[in-house]
Design a protein around this motif. Structure first.
Motif, PDB file in Angstrom:
ATOM      1  N   ILE A 100       1.790  -6.174   1.580  1.00  0.00           N
ATOM      2  CA  ILE A 100       1.694  -5.044   2.870  1.00  0.00           C
ATOM      3  C   ILE A 100       0.403  -4.168   2.621  1.00  0.00           C
ATOM      4  CG2 ILE A 100       2.646  -3.516   4.276  1.00  0.00           C
ATOM      5  CD1 ILE A 100       5.460  -4.574   3.311  1.00  0.00           C
ATOM      6  N   ARG A 101      -0.592  -4.539   3.520  1.00  0.00           N
ATOM      7  CA  ARG A 101      -1.743  -3.691   3.341  1.00  0.00           C
ATOM      8  C   ARG A 101      -2.312  -3.239   4.536  1.00  0.00           C
ATOM      9  NH1 ARG A 101      -5.241  -8.182   0.026  1.00  0.00           N
ATOM     10  NH2 ARG A 101      -4.574  -9.990   1.412  1.00  0.00           N
ATOM     11  N   PHE A 102      -3.494  -2.403   4.569  1.00  0.00           N
ATOM     12  CA  PHE A 102      -3.993  -1.776   5.716  1.00  0.00           C
ATOM     13  C   PHE A 102      -5.595  -2.325   5.645  1.00  0.00           C
ATOM     14  CE2 PHE A 102      -6.329   1.576   8.060  1.00  0.00           C
ATOM     15  CZ  PHE A 102      -5.385   1.648   9.090  1.00  0.00           C
ATOM     16  N   GLY A 103      -5.765  -2.677   6.914  1.00  0.00           N
ATOM     17  CA  GLY A 103      -7.282  -3.095   7.249  1.00  0.00           C
ATOM     18  C   GLY A 103      -7.323  -3.829   8.621  1.00  0.00           C
TER      19      GLY A 103
ATOM     20  N   VAL B 150       0.998  -1.287   0.043  1.00  0.00           N
ATOM     21  CA  VAL B 150      -0.173   0.003   0.068  1.00  0.00           C
ATOM     22  C   VAL B 150       0.813   1.276  -0.272  1.00  0.00           C
ATOM     23  CG1 VAL B 150      -0.029   0.014   2.468  1.00  0.00           C
ATOM     24  CG2 VAL B 150      -1.822   1.112   1.061  1.00  0.00           C
ATOM     25  N   GLY B 151       0.464   2.158  -0.799  1.00  0.00           N
ATOM     26  CA  GLY B 151       1.490   3.272  -1.159  1.00  0.00           C
ATOM     27  C   GLY B 151       1.831   4.055   0.159  1.00  0.00           C
ATOM     28  N   THR B 152       1.098   4.346   1.190  1.00  0.00           N
ATOM     29  CA  THR B 152       1.443   4.943   2.294  1.00  0.00           C
ATOM     30  C   THR B 152       2.449   4.483   3.035  1.00  0.00           C
ATOM     31  OG1 THR B 152      -1.159   5.528   2.772  1.00  0.00           O
ATOM     32  CG2 THR B 152       0.357   5.994   4.407  1.00  0.00           C
ATOM     33  N   PHE B 153       2.663   3.116   3.256  1.00  0.00           N
ATOM     34  CA  PHE B 153       3.583   2.397   3.965  1.00  0.00           C
ATOM     35  C   PHE B 153       4.709   2.222   3.195  1.00  0.00           C
ATOM     36  CE2 PHE B 153       6.093  -1.446   5.515  1.00  0.00           C
ATOM     37  CZ  PHE B 153       5.420  -1.308   7.173  1.00  0.00           C
ATOM     38  N   ALA B 154       4.595   2.112   1.808  1.00  0.00           N
ATOM     39  CA  ALA B 154       5.796   2.226   1.018  1.00  0.00           C
ATOM     40  C   ALA B 154       6.597   3.298   1.187  1.00  0.00           C
ATOM     41  CB  ALA B 154       5.177   1.931  -0.528  1.00  0.00           C
ATOM     42  N   SER B 155       5.803   4.568   0.877  1.00  0.00           N
ATOM     43  CA  SER B 155       6.592   5.967   0.951  1.00  0.00           C
ATOM     44  C   SER B 155       7.193   6.283   2.277  1.00  0.00           C
ATOM     45  CB  SER B 155       5.880   6.785   0.553  1.00  0.00           C
ATOM     46  OG  SER B 155       4.610   7.179   1.006  1.00  0.00           O
ATOM     47  N   GLY B 156       6.260   5.958   3.410  1.00  0.00           N
ATOM     48  CA  GLY B 156       6.320   6.429   4.657  1.00  0.00           C
ATOM     49  C   GLY B 156       7.329   5.784   5.660  1.00  0.00           C
TER      50      GLY B 156
END
Length: 298
Positions: free
Chosen positions: A145-148, A101-107
């Motif tokens: 890697i995802r959020f939920g 998920v892009g948030t975890f990738a960049s952050g």
């Protein structure tokens, strides 16, 4: 017919000719003459006892048997090529493909990739980002890697870190916010998970105003909009520590709410390769170290 008697050159010639629908095009790709390709395909047809092409006045068309054979061969040759690409400099480079998920990738993940590569130079990570909608099998991924909430069908899911959400905005907007109730006068940016602002206002002990702001499918995009003054975003603040440290974003209130977790997701009943195990263990150790920090989530 014994499989060992199948002519490899004939299979390769057929696969290339079927993609180009041309013996000439296949010859250029394989660096042989058009006549050589035609001869190799004819030999394959004789071994199989079927016609793979219909010869037309101005080209080729696949027969029914050729249409059945082409995708199988294309997949096989592609897999062989991918495996051979892993041999470089006299060493075998293992590959781990991860959809993030892009948030975890960049952050979180991308800033730590140099550390992983230094520790494990023979493992090649292939990262693709998404907006949390992913299918491991269909996308050919080893992990996601995802959020939920971790309840994705057909997968084993390991929690990595909580998603502690809090409002964040540009400094000039933050300067006029004294109490959470002041947010009712601002544009509230939101994700497709509609209840996040409601849950944050409940945690803050305030009434949630009507949410009429812009809806985003990516927290990264929403954070960028907040940096540019489009409104107040509800963000997983631990993923935007860089923007908070540089004061591009300001967290006006200390209240946070956990609306989910980041998870490492793998296909159920699939045996991990050695490289997959190394990556998963490294990821779990690194996120555990972050969770142990006293100021985690702020």
């Amino acid at each position: 017919m014994k499989r060992s008697h199948l002519p490899l050159n004939g299979l390769r010639a057929f696969e290339a000719a079927a993609r180009h629908l041309s013996f000439t095009g296949a010859g250029l790709e394989l660096r042989v003459t058009q006549a050589a390709v035609s001869h190799q395909v004819k030999g394959l047809e004789e071994v199989l006892g079927v016609r793979l092409f219909r010869r037309l006045p101005h080209g080729l068309a696949l027969s029914e048997e050729g249409e059945a054979l082409l995708p199988v061969l294309s997949d096989a040759f592609n897999r062989i090529g991918v495996t051979l690409d892993r041999f470089e400099g006299g060493r075998f480079h293992d590959i781990v493909t991860v959809g993030v998920v892009g948030t975890f990738a960049s952050g979180w993940l991308i800033p730590r990739l140099p550390v992983f590569h230094q520790a494990y130079p023979d493992i090649e990570l292939r990262i693709s980002t998404n907006n949390n909608r992913v299918n491991l099998a269909a996308d050919g991924l080893d992990f996601a890697i995802r959020f939920g909430d971790g309840s994705w069908q057909g997968t084993d899911n390991t929690p990595l870190m909580p998603g502690s959400f809090s409002p964040a905005c540009a400094p000039d907007i933050a300067a006029r916010l004294r109490d959470p109730s002041d947010l009712a006068r601002e544009t509230l940016l939101c994700s497709y998970r509609e209840d996040e602002w409601l849950r944050w206002f409940e945690a803050a002990g305030r009434h949630c105003p009507p949410i009429k702001g812009i809806v985003f499918d990516s927290s990264v995009t929403m954070a960028n909009a907040a940096v540019q003054g489009a409104g107040v975003a509800l963000l997983p603040v631990s993923m935007f520590s860089r923007e908070l440290r540089s004061a591009e974003l300001v967290q006006p209130f200390g209240c946070t709410v956990d609306v989910g977790k980041y998870w490492l997701s793998a296909r159920r009943r699939r045996q991990n390769s050695h490289a997959m195990t190394i990556f998963a263990d490294w990821l779990k150790a690194e996120t555990a170290a972050l969770r142990s920090q006293p100021d985690h989530g702020r």
